[in-house]
Write a protein that holds these residues in place. Structure first.
Motif, short mmCIF file in Angstrom:
data_model
loop_
_atom_site.label_atom_id
_atom_site.label_comp_id
_atom_site.label_asym_id
_atom_site.label_seq_id
_atom_site.Cartn_x
_atom_site.Cartn_y
_atom_site.Cartn_z
N ARG A 1 -49.15 21.79 -30.31
CA ARG A 1 -50.00 22.97 -30.11
C ARG A 1 -49.22 24.16 -29.56
O ARG A 1 -49.80 25.23 -29.35
N VAL A 2 -47.94 24.00 -29.31
CA VAL A 2 -47.13 25.08 -28.75
C VAL A 2 -46.73 26.03 -29.87
O VAL A 2 -46.08 25.64 -30.84
N LYS A 3 -47.13 27.29 -29.73
CA LYS A 3 -46.80 28.28 -30.74
C LYS A 3 -45.29 28.47 -30.81
O LYS A 3 -44.63 28.72 -29.80
N GLY A 4 -44.74 28.35 -32.01
CA GLY A 4 -43.31 28.54 -32.19
C GLY A 4 -42.53 27.24 -32.27
O GLY A 4 -41.30 27.27 -32.44
N HIS A 5 -43.20 26.08 -32.20
CA HIS A 5 -42.45 24.82 -32.18
C HIS A 5 -41.74 24.55 -33.50
O HIS A 5 -40.72 23.86 -33.51
N ARG A 6 -42.24 25.10 -34.60
CA ARG A 6 -41.63 24.82 -35.89
C ARG A 6 -40.28 25.53 -36.07
O ARG A 6 -39.55 25.23 -37.02
N LYS A 7 -39.97 26.44 -35.19
CA LYS A 7 -38.70 27.15 -35.29
C LYS A 7 -37.57 26.43 -34.56
O LYS A 7 -36.43 26.90 -34.58
N LEU A 8 -37.88 25.31 -33.91
CA LEU A 8 -36.88 24.62 -33.10
C LEU A 8 -36.15 23.53 -33.89
O LEU A 8 -36.72 22.91 -34.79
N ARG A 9 -34.90 23.30 -33.51
CA ARG A 9 -34.13 22.20 -34.08
C ARG A 9 -34.58 20.88 -33.45
O ARG A 9 -35.23 20.89 -32.40
N PRO A 10 -34.25 19.74 -34.07
CA PRO A 10 -34.74 18.46 -33.55
C PRO A 10 -34.42 18.21 -32.08
O PRO A 10 -35.28 17.74 -31.32
N ASN A 11 -33.18 18.50 -31.65
CA ASN A 11 -32.84 18.26 -30.24
C ASN A 11 -33.64 19.18 -29.32
O ASN A 11 -34.03 18.78 -28.21
N GLN A 12 -33.90 20.40 -29.77
CA GLN A 12 -34.73 21.32 -28.98
C GLN A 12 -36.19 20.86 -28.95
O GLN A 12 -36.88 21.01 -27.94
N LEU A 13 -36.63 20.28 -30.05
CA LEU A 13 -38.00 19.78 -30.13
C LEU A 13 -38.23 18.65 -29.15
O LEU A 13 -39.32 18.52 -28.56
N ALA A 14 -37.22 17.84 -28.93
CA ALA A 14 -37.34 16.75 -27.95
C ALA A 14 -37.53 17.31 -26.54
O ALA A 14 -38.32 16.78 -25.74
#
Length: 381
Positions: A205-218
């Motif tokens: 639900r965090v706006k902007g999460h799709r712009k992150l790389r996998p390690n950043q998403l963790a």
């Protein structure tokens, strides 16, 4: 029409509930406040049934006094009629730990009869009852007591016309053989999972999460889980703990110390003072965590595939025009794109959607159907 009863005593509520026991359906709405809390604060419950209308004050009534209404609302033999039910159902689930089914959502029902995807209650009342509702109390503080008489009447109108709207929609849907179509839509509203907090999935639900790389998403997942749990524990809005943009910035630049965050504009000093150590701890934990799985961004369609989607959309619109329905109620363009990519686990291919349009769309895509114009109408052969 019936006069509005404002109920703030246990005996009056018991009398009201006894007076509507013979009703097969209840028109229901709520007024709540949640600007300063995680959970909605229930301030008023409006109920209309059996020629009676009540605005019930849950702030003045304890759980024991509310029990007759709770039992009535949870009675599975009565239909509970709402307009845009999701938020009201969330309120009841939080208050009572249960959902008042079965439900009939007039907004969803109206979309089946050509009134648009998300028609507002006032517009639907205007369309079906030729009544223009007042708009002067949309910003009322529903926690205030005593409530102004005009505000009570404004709230009562939300159920005063809901019954007639329900009856008209029900009759039209029954005549058109579409009541069964709605069953799965209404049953889906009673999935309790919709109304339970999900700290593990809070990152979605965090706006902007799709712009992150996998390690950043963790890292984001770790921080979002902490924020969700903190908001729940304190019953405060998520944004009061930490804004979405701050979570995304932290995921991109995970801090090793509190001082590393002093120049981040979306993290004010008071937040650093209160949560700085926790933010560092959860950011560092995220660096060691496995990234959450996220659906891969699909490849762009080529020109031929885009043309296929256009053809599918044309057939979908034609089918929906035959049924006086909005195409978005059946499928979105993204779902049609997924169909062109070969996906089969789609709502479009299940239940009433499949019967109404989905099978024909599959047939067109497989070459079993063709489109042509006949007397100004698009038809499939």
């Amino acid at each position: 029409m019936a006069e509005t009863e404002f109920i703030n005593r246990a005996d009056a509520l018991a009398d009201f509930v006894a007076g509507i026991q013979t009703a097969d359906w209840l028109a229901v709405d709520t007024e709540f406040i949640r600007e300063e809390t995680y959970w909605p604060e229930l301030c008023l419950i409006q109920v209309a049934a059996a020629d009676r209308i009540a605005c019930i004050d849950p702030l003045a009534l304890d759980a024991e006094a509310m029990q007759p209404l709770r039992e009535l609302m949870l009675d599975p033999s009565r239909i509970k009629v709402f307009h845009a039910a999701r938020q009201d159902l969330e309120v009841f689930h939080h208050e009572w730990g249960a959902l008042p089914g079965p439900v009939f959502d007039t907004q969803i029902a109206a979309s089946m009869l050509g009134h648009g995807d998300q028609i507002g209650y006032a517009n639907l009342v205007q369309a079906l009852c030729a009544v223009e509702l007042a708009k002067g109390h949309t910003r009322t503080d529903w926690r205030a007591r005593p409530l102004p008489a005009e505000a009570v009447e404004y709230a009562a109108d939300d159920v005063r016309y809901l019954g007639p709207v329900f009856q008209q929609l029900h009759t039209a849907l029954e005549k058109g053989g579409r009541l069964e179509w709605l069953r799965e839509e209404f049953d889906a509203l009673l999935d309790e999972g919709l109304y339970r907090p999900d700290p593990e999935g809070a990152w979605k639900r965090v706006k902007g999460h799709r712009k992150l790389r996998p390690n950043q998403l963790a890292i984001l997942a770790s921080l979002a889980r902490w924020r969700e749990e903190e908001a729940l524990a304190r019953n405060r809005p998520r944004r009061w703990i930490l804004k979405d943009q701050a979570l995304v910035d932290l995921a991109r630049r995970p801090p090793a110390t509190v001082q590393d965050m002093e120049d981040m504009r979306d993290i004010p000093p008071r937040v650093l003072q209160k949560h700085g150590e926790a933010i560092v701890r959860h950011a560092q934990a995220g660096k060691e965590a496995t990234p959450p799985s996220m659906a891969a961004t699909p490849d762009r369609l080529d020109a031929h595939q885009e043309a296929q989607v256009d053809a599918l959309m044309a057939l979908l619109r034609a089918r929906c025009a035959e049924h006086d329905m909005s195409p978005a109620q059946v499928a979105t363009r993204k779902q049609l794109e997924s169909l062109v990519r070969g996906e089969t686990e789609l709502p479009l291919l299940r239940g009433w959607r499949a019967a109404m349009a989905g099978r024909d769309l599959e047939g067109l895509l497989a070459g079993r159907l063709t489109l042509k114009l006949s007397e100004g109408r698009l038809v499939a052969e």
